[in-house]
Write a protein that holds these residues in place. Sequence first.
Motif, mmCIF file in Angstrom:
data_model
loop_
_atom_site.group_PDB
_atom_site.id
_atom_site.type_symbol
_atom_site.label_atom_id
_atom_site.label_comp_id
_atom_site.label_asym_id
_atom_site.label_seq_id
_atom_site.Cartn_x
_atom_site.Cartn_y
_atom_site.Cartn_z
ATOM 1 N N GLY A 128 -16.714 -2.683 -28.139
ATOM 2 C CA GLY A 128 -17.992 -2.852 -27.431
ATOM 3 C C GLY A 128 -18.164 -1.927 -26.243
ATOM 4 O O GLY A 128 -19.085 -2.118 -25.445
ATOM 5 N N SER A 129 -17.305 -0.909 -26.107
ATOM 6 C CA SER A 129 -17.421 -0.024 -24.941
ATOM 7 C C SER A 129 -18.436 1.079 -25.203
ATOM 8 O O SER A 129 -18.667 1.470 -26.351
ATOM 9 C CB SER A 129 -16.059 0.577 -24.595
ATOM 10 N N TYR A 158 -28.495 2.222 -24.729
ATOM 11 C CA TYR A 158 -28.030 0.840 -24.927
ATOM 12 C C TYR A 158 -28.930 -0.146 -24.207
ATOM 13 O O TYR A 158 -29.393 0.107 -23.100
ATOM 14 C CB TYR A 158 -26.588 0.681 -24.406
ATOM 15 N N ASN A 161 -26.110 -4.396 -24.356
ATOM 16 C CA ASN A 161 -24.812 -3.960 -24.913
ATOM 17 C C ASN A 161 -24.891 -3.546 -26.389
ATOM 18 O O ASN A 161 -23.862 -3.450 -27.053
ATOM 19 C CB ASN A 161 -23.739 -5.042 -24.732
ATOM 20 N N ARG A 181 -23.217 -1.127 -15.326
ATOM 21 C CA ARG A 181 -22.726 -2.389 -15.891
ATOM 22 C C ARG A 181 -21.395 -2.769 -15.247
ATOM 23 O O ARG A 181 -20.657 -1.920 -14.767
ATOM 24 C CB ARG A 181 -22.499 -2.261 -17.398
ATOM 25 N N ASP A 195 -19.063 -10.175 -21.926
ATOM 26 C CA ASP A 195 -20.066 -9.140 -22.190
ATOM 27 C C ASP A 195 -20.408 -8.423 -20.885
ATOM 28 O O ASP A 195 -20.653 -9.092 -19.865
ATOM 29 C CB ASP A 195 -21.349 -9.766 -22.754
#
Length: 321
Positions: A128-129, A158, A161, A181, A195
């Motif tokens: 998820g990076s 993005y 996310n 973020r 998240d």
Amino acid sequence: MRYLVPNDYMADPSVHVFNGKLYIYPSHDWESGVPENDSGDHFNMKDYHVFSMDDVENGEVTDHGVALDVKDIPWAGRQLWDGDVAHKNGKYYLYFPLKDKNDVFRTGVAISDRPEGPFIPQPDPMRGSYSIDYSILEEKNEYYFYFGGIWGGQLQRYKDNKALENGATYPASDEPAICPRVAKLSDDMLQFAEDPRPIVILDKDGSPITAGDTARRYFEAAWVHKYNGKYYFSYSTGDTHLICYATGDNPYGPFTYQGVVLTPVCGWTTHHCITEFKGKWYLFHHDCVPSGGKTWLRSLKVTELKYNADGSIQTIDGGGN
Ligand code: FUB
């Protein structure tokens, strides 16, 4: 003011105190011959060196050599940009932004038993990076991971996310700017524990800084430090070439805009970190004076940073235009 590595090109410093010494983790610029463009393809870095020193003003700067090389990263495409390092339970974790084989920035983690490396990369990027430019704040054994950068840093691709299907969206100039973020890291330091959340930078009237406010909106180069119980979120405004800062009471923000830390330097990018060492505060950053203004060949500098009695930061002259 002092240039720290006069015989090589180093940029984007992240600096921490480990075992009573200062360790500097910069990007390593070189003359790759890639033409300059708005995506930053000319920043085509392929390895990291780590530096250490005992005395900021006059001490010798030790180059510990190559700490991580792109050829040793299994998922590598190109471009090792601005990373950061955290220490936990005797291990050092280097977080690095690198484009994968699809030319998408992901976050890699590499581990060492020593602050100077060498660092051994994990086989895959963090789940998820996305995007670039890392700063890690350790507090009470929790690690807050800050990231993000627009334009070449891909943050505009993005939302919530998730990668946008239409490629990228920039807000209208009167809408809130794209936010950097933050997410806590997992216990094993290898993944996000939650998240990532947007960090809102507010004007003093409580409204979010807008996308059109280019002298104050976030562009890239997040850094967070704590001073007198307050969290200071500092960052680059990119195309207006300032390092600004905002303060807050919580590592997740929101942060309220306060002012300029550094006026423009010679060169397009400006990127910094703020670190305390032996009772003084320092601004580490880069400029392109030694390369004669070549914006992809940047040199590492340090200068003392001072606070006013009310906690505001005294603006430093970058010496650029
Ligand atoms: O060094 C490559 C990029 O340039 C960094 O990630 C940005 O912050 C800018 O300094």
